[in-house]
Design a protein around this motif. Sequence first.
Motif, PDB file in Angstrom:
ATOM      1  N   LEU A  63       0.428  -1.387  -0.174  1.00  0.00           N
ATOM      2  CA  LEU A  63      -0.148  -0.283  -0.314  1.00  0.00           C
ATOM      3  C   LEU A  63       1.003   1.268  -0.292  1.00  0.00           C
ATOM      4  CD1 LEU A  63      -2.386  -1.297   2.916  1.00  0.00           C
ATOM      5  CD2 LEU A  63      -2.506  -1.313   0.349  1.00  0.00           C
ATOM      6  N   VAL A  64       0.050   2.448  -0.889  1.00  0.00           N
ATOM      7  CA  VAL A  64       1.461   3.510  -0.608  1.00  0.00           C
ATOM      8  C   VAL A  64       0.503   4.468   0.209  1.00  0.00           C
ATOM      9  CG1 VAL A  64       1.761   5.247  -2.363  1.00  0.00           C
ATOM     10  CG2 VAL A  64       1.954   2.450  -3.067  1.00  0.00           C
ATOM     11  N   ASN A  65       1.092   4.611   1.188  1.00  0.00           N
ATOM     12  CA  ASN A  65      -0.207   6.166   1.773  1.00  0.00           C
ATOM     13  C   ASN A  65      -1.113   5.337   2.176  1.00  0.00           C
ATOM     14  OD1 ASN A  65       1.262   8.031   3.624  1.00  0.00           O
ATOM     15  ND2 ASN A  65       0.651   9.820   2.237  1.00  0.00           N
ATOM     16  N   PRO A  66      -2.090   4.802   2.475  1.00  0.00           N
ATOM     17  CA  PRO A  66      -3.662   4.401   2.915  1.00  0.00           C
ATOM     18  C   PRO A  66      -4.129   5.410   3.860  1.00  0.00           C
ATOM     19  CG  PRO A  66      -2.275   2.720   3.589  1.00  0.00           C
ATOM     20  CD  PRO A  66      -0.614   3.574   3.820  1.00  0.00           C
ATOM     21  N   ASP A  67      -5.267   5.643   3.636  1.00  0.00           N
ATOM     22  CA  ASP A  67      -6.026   5.735   4.854  1.00  0.00           C
ATOM     23  C   ASP A  67      -6.072   4.808   5.654  1.00  0.00           C
ATOM     24  OD1 ASP A  67      -8.215   4.279   3.036  1.00  0.00           O
ATOM     25  OD2 ASP A  67      -8.393   6.748   2.575  1.00  0.00           O
ATOM     26  N   ASN A  68      -7.406   5.207   6.707  1.00  0.00           N
ATOM     27  CA  ASN A  68      -7.721   4.033   7.200  1.00  0.00           C
ATOM     28  C   ASN A  68      -8.564   2.446   6.550  1.00  0.00           C
ATOM     29  OD1 ASN A  68      -5.873   5.646  10.225  1.00  0.00           O
ATOM     30  ND2 ASN A  68      -7.316   6.127  10.429  1.00  0.00           N
ATOM     31  N   SER A  69      -9.686   4.032   5.658  1.00  0.00           N
ATOM     32  CA  SER A  69     -10.343   3.252   5.526  1.00  0.00           C
ATOM     33  C   SER A  69      -9.885   1.645   4.047  1.00  0.00           C
ATOM     34  CB  SER A  69     -11.880   3.634   4.779  1.00  0.00           C
ATOM     35  OG  SER A  69     -10.925   4.383   3.822  1.00  0.00           O
ATOM     36  N   GLY A  78      -6.791 -10.982   5.458  1.00  0.00           N
ATOM     37  CA  GLY A  78      -6.225 -11.604   6.228  1.00  0.00           C
ATOM     38  C   GLY A  78      -4.720 -12.190   5.595  1.00  0.00           C
ATOM     39  N   PRO A  79      -3.986 -10.873   4.949  1.00  0.00           N
ATOM     40  CA  PRO A  79      -2.927 -11.580   4.513  1.00  0.00           C
ATOM     41  C   PRO A  79      -1.821 -10.925   6.025  1.00  0.00           C
ATOM     42  CG  PRO A  79      -2.728  -9.026   4.389  1.00  0.00           C
ATOM     43  CD  PRO A  79      -4.820  -9.709   5.284  1.00  0.00           C
ATOM     44  N   ASP A  80      -0.184 -12.190   5.701  1.00  0.00           N
ATOM     45  CA  ASP A  80       0.645 -12.097   6.943  1.00  0.00           C
ATOM     46  C   ASP A  80       1.148 -10.410   6.910  1.00  0.00           C
ATOM     47  OD1 ASP A  80       0.451 -14.520   7.050  1.00  0.00           O
ATOM     48  OD2 ASP A  80       0.989 -15.125   4.901  1.00  0.00           O
ATOM     49  N   TRP A  81       1.289  -9.830   6.094  1.00  0.00           N
ATOM     50  CA  TRP A  81       2.045  -8.700   5.848  1.00  0.00           C
ATOM     51  C   TRP A  81       1.346  -7.623   5.055  1.00  0.00           C
ATOM     52  CZ3 TRP A  81       6.744  -7.608   8.643  1.00  0.00           C
ATOM     53  CH2 TRP A  81       7.562  -9.569   8.501  1.00  0.00           C
ATOM     54  N   ILE A  82       1.894  -6.377   5.025  1.00  0.00           N
ATOM     55  CA  ILE A  82       1.045  -4.550   4.760  1.00  0.00           C
ATOM     56  C   ILE A  82       2.693  -4.934   4.275  1.00  0.00           C
ATOM     57  CG2 ILE A  82       0.378  -3.041   4.896  1.00  0.00           C
ATOM     58  CD1 ILE A  82      -2.362  -3.813   5.794  1.00  0.00           C
ATOM     59  N   GLN A  83       2.884  -4.029   3.441  1.00  0.00           N
ATOM     60  CA  GLN A  83       3.867  -3.441   3.086  1.00  0.00           C
ATOM     61  C   GLN A  83       3.130  -1.669   2.950  1.00  0.00           C
ATOM     62  OE1 GLN A  83       6.648  -4.931   0.403  1.00  0.00           O
ATOM     63  NE2 GLN A  83       7.150  -2.643  -0.226  1.00  0.00           N
ATOM     64  N   LEU A  84       4.298  -0.713   3.408  1.00  0.00           N
ATOM     65  CA  LEU A  84       3.684   0.681   3.560  1.00  0.00           C
ATOM     66  C   LEU A  84       5.269   1.437   2.237  1.00  0.00           C
ATOM     67  CD1 LEU A  84       2.506   1.022   6.602  1.00  0.00           C
ATOM     68  CD2 LEU A  84       1.252   1.394   5.339  1.00  0.00           C
ATOM     69  N   HIS A  85       4.378   1.617   1.496  1.00  0.00           N
ATOM     70  CA  HIS A  85       5.467   2.009   0.146  1.00  0.00           C
ATOM     71  C   HIS A  85       5.297   2.961  -0.275  1.00  0.00           C
ATOM     72  CE1 HIS A  85       8.414  -0.055  -2.196  1.00  0.00           C
ATOM     73  NE2 HIS A  85       8.599   0.697  -2.815  1.00  0.00           N
ATOM     74  N   GLY A  86       4.905   4.126   1.426  1.00  0.00           N
ATOM     75  CA  GLY A  86       4.852   5.356   0.669  1.00  0.00           C
ATOM     76  C   GLY A  86       6.108   6.540   1.630  1.00  0.00           C
ATOM     77  N   PRO A  87       4.927   7.894   1.818  1.00  0.00           N
ATOM     78  CA  PRO A  87       6.310   8.116   2.045  1.00  0.00           C
ATOM     79  C   PRO A  87       5.581   8.458   4.227  1.00  0.00           C
ATOM     80  CG  PRO A  87       4.289   9.775   1.625  1.00  0.00           C
ATOM     81  CD  PRO A  87       3.830   8.819   1.073  1.00  0.00           C
ATOM     82  N   GLU A  88       5.348   7.329   4.492  1.00  0.00           N
ATOM     83  CA  GLU A  88       5.053   7.723   6.097  1.00  0.00           C
ATOM     84  C   GLU A  88       5.431   7.781   7.487  1.00  0.00           C
ATOM     85  OE1 GLU A  88       2.552   4.876   3.060  1.00  0.00           O
ATOM     86  OE2 GLU A  88       4.718   4.903   3.977  1.00  0.00           O
ATOM     87  N   THR A  89       5.317   8.309   8.143  1.00  0.00           N
ATOM     88  CA  THR A  89       5.684   8.919   8.474  1.00  0.00           C
ATOM     89  C   THR A  89       6.441   7.643   9.914  1.00  0.00           C
ATOM     90  OG1 THR A  89       4.438   9.539  10.082  1.00  0.00           O
ATOM     91  CG2 THR A  89       5.127  11.435   8.578  1.00  0.00           C
ATOM     92  N   ALA A 139       8.743  10.646 -10.576  1.00  0.00           N
ATOM     93  CA  ALA A 139       8.017   9.657 -10.932  1.00  0.00           C
ATOM     94  C   ALA A 139       7.225   9.340 -10.438  1.00  0.00           C
ATOM     95  CB  ALA A 139       8.603   8.659 -10.910  1.00  0.00           C
ATOM     96  N   ASP A 140       5.839   9.448 -11.068  1.00  0.00           N
ATOM     97  CA  ASP A 140       4.930   9.178 -10.736  1.00  0.00           C
ATOM     98  C   ASP A 140       4.464   7.610  -9.190  1.00  0.00           C
ATOM     99  OD1 ASP A 140       4.457   6.581 -12.341  1.00  0.00           O
ATOM    100  OD2 ASP A 140       2.718   7.267 -13.076  1.00  0.00           O
ATOM    101  N   ARG A 141       5.239   7.530  -9.447  1.00  0.00           N
ATOM    102  CA  ARG A 141       4.927   6.234  -8.423  1.00  0.00           C
ATOM    103  C   ARG A 141       6.557   5.902  -7.350  1.00  0.00           C
ATOM    104  NH1 ARG A 141       5.322   3.468 -13.185  1.00  0.00           N
ATOM    105  NH2 ARG A 141       6.202   1.628 -13.161  1.00  0.00           N
ATOM    106  N   PRO A 142       6.195   5.533  -6.087  1.00  0.00           N
ATOM    107  CA  PRO A 142       6.804   5.200  -5.304  1.00  0.00           C
ATOM    108  C   PRO A 142       8.440   4.098  -5.798  1.00  0.00           C
ATOM    109  CG  PRO A 142       5.308   4.355  -4.363  1.00  0.00           C
ATOM    110  CD  PRO A 142       5.038   4.734  -5.685  1.00  0.00           C
ATOM    111  N   GLY A 143       9.575   3.453  -5.173  1.00  0.00           N
ATOM    112  CA  GLY A 143      10.236   2.072  -5.787  1.00  0.00           C
ATOM    113  C   GLY A 143      11.184   2.655  -6.889  1.00  0.00           C
ATOM    114  N   GLY A 144      12.013   1.728  -6.544  1.00  0.00           N
ATOM    115  CA  GLY A 144      12.943   2.477  -7.221  1.00  0.00           C
ATOM    116  C   GLY A 144      12.881   2.234  -9.236  1.00  0.00           C
ATOM    117  N   LEU A 145      11.982   1.313  -9.513  1.00  0.00           N
ATOM    118  CA  LEU A 145      11.199   1.637 -10.842  1.00  0.00           C
ATOM    119  C   LEU A 145      12.581   1.415 -11.695  1.00  0.00           C
ATOM    120  CD1 LEU A 145       9.300   5.363 -11.333  1.00  0.00           C
ATOM    121  CD2 LEU A 145       9.057   3.492 -10.280  1.00  0.00           C
ATOM    122  N   GLY A 146      13.234  -0.087 -11.655  1.00  0.00           N
ATOM    123  CA  GLY A 146      13.930  -0.926 -11.730  1.00  0.00           C
ATOM    124  C   GLY A 146      15.550  -0.531 -11.590  1.00  0.00           C
TER     125      GLY A 146
END
Length: 215
Positions: A63-69, A78-89, A139-146
């Motif tokens: 997820l990228v900077n997700p809101d609470n909902s 029920g995933p095992d993990w949530i990955q936060l990939h945005g500018p979360e503090t 870039a319009d999305r996070p990550g190394g983009l390759g």
Amino acid sequence: MADPLIIKICGIKTYDLLDTVIAAGADMVGFMHFQRSPRHVSIEDLGGLISAARGRIESCVVLVNPDNSCVAEVAALGPDWIQLHGPETPHRVEAIRAEAGVEILKALPIGSAEDVAQVGTFAAVADRVLLDAKPPKGADRPGGLGASFDWNLLESLDPALSFMLSGGLTPDNVAEAIGKVKPFGVDVSSGVETAPGVKNSKLIEAFIRNARAAG
């Protein structure tokens, strides 16, 4: 004996590729829930993929900077993990972890010594940290983009901090990365694709084989 290397294949969208990733021996599979990504999976499809992975491989929803909902909706699947990939503090990471009741993998973009200096703060509030390349400017999305980052930057990291490595990894350079950087896990997405969002089973198998041999 060191713990075995954790291998995560990210950006899987189909059941066939999920089966390939499991058969090839990966430890974690990542599903992107982010509209702007060519690897985006809808909430409806996520539920089925997570169910299909359950008991066979650890599932991780990116997820990228997700809101609470959004967090609640994904956690309910029920995933095992949530990955936060945005500018979360760090504070936000801690709040999401408490609210979701799911283990949190925090991705951190590394492009400078200042970025490396922040890692410990996030490692204290997330279950795992993933060090990724900073996206190119504009870039319009996070990550190394390759792209990979300068692994030498990690020489200043506290050796007690364990981390997963991402960003520009491919079947060809993953062994070198593991030897040089000594992560406890590696994560790949575009490095096993023939086009954005198009995974290749042979590349996935080669990546896992080469990473295992090095790890």
